[in-house]
Design a protein around this motif. Structure first.
Motif, PDB file in Angstrom:
ATOM      1  N   LEU A 179      51.728  38.064  36.831  1.00 60.24           N
ATOM      2  CA  LEU A 179      50.885  36.875  36.776  1.00 60.24           C
ATOM      3  C   LEU A 179      51.698  35.622  37.076  1.00 60.24           C
ATOM      4  N   TYR A 229      47.186  40.619  32.022  1.00 57.72           N
ATOM      5  CA  TYR A 229      48.110  39.936  31.120  1.00 57.72           C
ATOM      6  C   TYR A 229      47.467  39.715  29.748  1.00 57.72           C
ATOM      7  N   GLU A 270      49.199  33.219  24.715  1.00 57.31           N
ATOM      8  CA  GLU A 270      48.172  33.780  25.607  1.00 57.31           C
ATOM      9  C   GLU A 270      47.082  32.754  25.869  1.00 57.31           C
ATOM     10  N   THR A 311      53.315  42.834  33.420  1.00 56.68           N
ATOM     11  CA  THR A 311      52.052  42.132  33.724  1.00 56.68           C
ATOM     12  C   THR A 311      52.234  40.620  33.653  1.00 56.68           C
ATOM     13  N   ALA A 312      53.031  40.136  32.709  1.00 55.59           N
ATOM     14  CA  ALA A 312      53.279  38.695  32.603  1.00 55.59           C
ATOM     15  C   ALA A 312      54.083  38.202  33.813  1.00 55.59           C
TER      16      ALA A 312
END
Length: 124
Positions: free
Chosen positions: A83, A31, A111, A79-80
């Motif tokens: 996660l 991420y 982030e 990816t976010a």
């Protein structure tokens, strides 16, 4: 005599690793890499490519950087979400993190917040 401390500190507390599984650190790294790539490309698009297009009449930078940013944002999105599921983020936090990836500079702030909270075992 006290035991010698090596100075190494795990990037993710053990309590969080036990609570959400061992795969959170790898998902967090993926991420973070994608957040930085998408953030840098968005800044390049807004601060370089768009002015070059409008001031210089050159369309290629917007076409190249814009397309690249779009495809890589799709990977960032995945990816976010990965996660968020692994670290059990809230739906609200997940949506805000995903939207932050579309605002120049805000993606870097989001982030850092997501990384700090995830490492602390808190829900985003």
């Amino acid at each position: 005599m006290a035991a010698e401390h090596t100075g190494y500190r795990s990037p993710l507390p053990r309590a969080l690793a036990r609570r959400v599984g061992q795969r959170v650190p790898a998902a967090l790294l993926r991420y973070r890499v994608m957040a930085w790539i998408v953030g840098v490309l968005l800044i390049a698009l807004v601060l370089v490519a768009v002015p070059v297009k409008h001031l210089g009449g050159v369309d290629e930078p917007v076409a190249v950087i814009g397309t690249l940013h779009g495809w890589l944002y799709a990977i960032f999105f995945v990816t976010a979400c990965d996660l968020a599921l692994r670290a059990r983020w809230t739906a609200r936090g997940t949506v805000l993190i995903l939207l932050a990836g579309t605002v120049p500079v805000l993606s870097f702030v989001a982030e850092r917040i997501a990384t700090r909270k995830t490492r602390a075992g808190e829900r985003v």
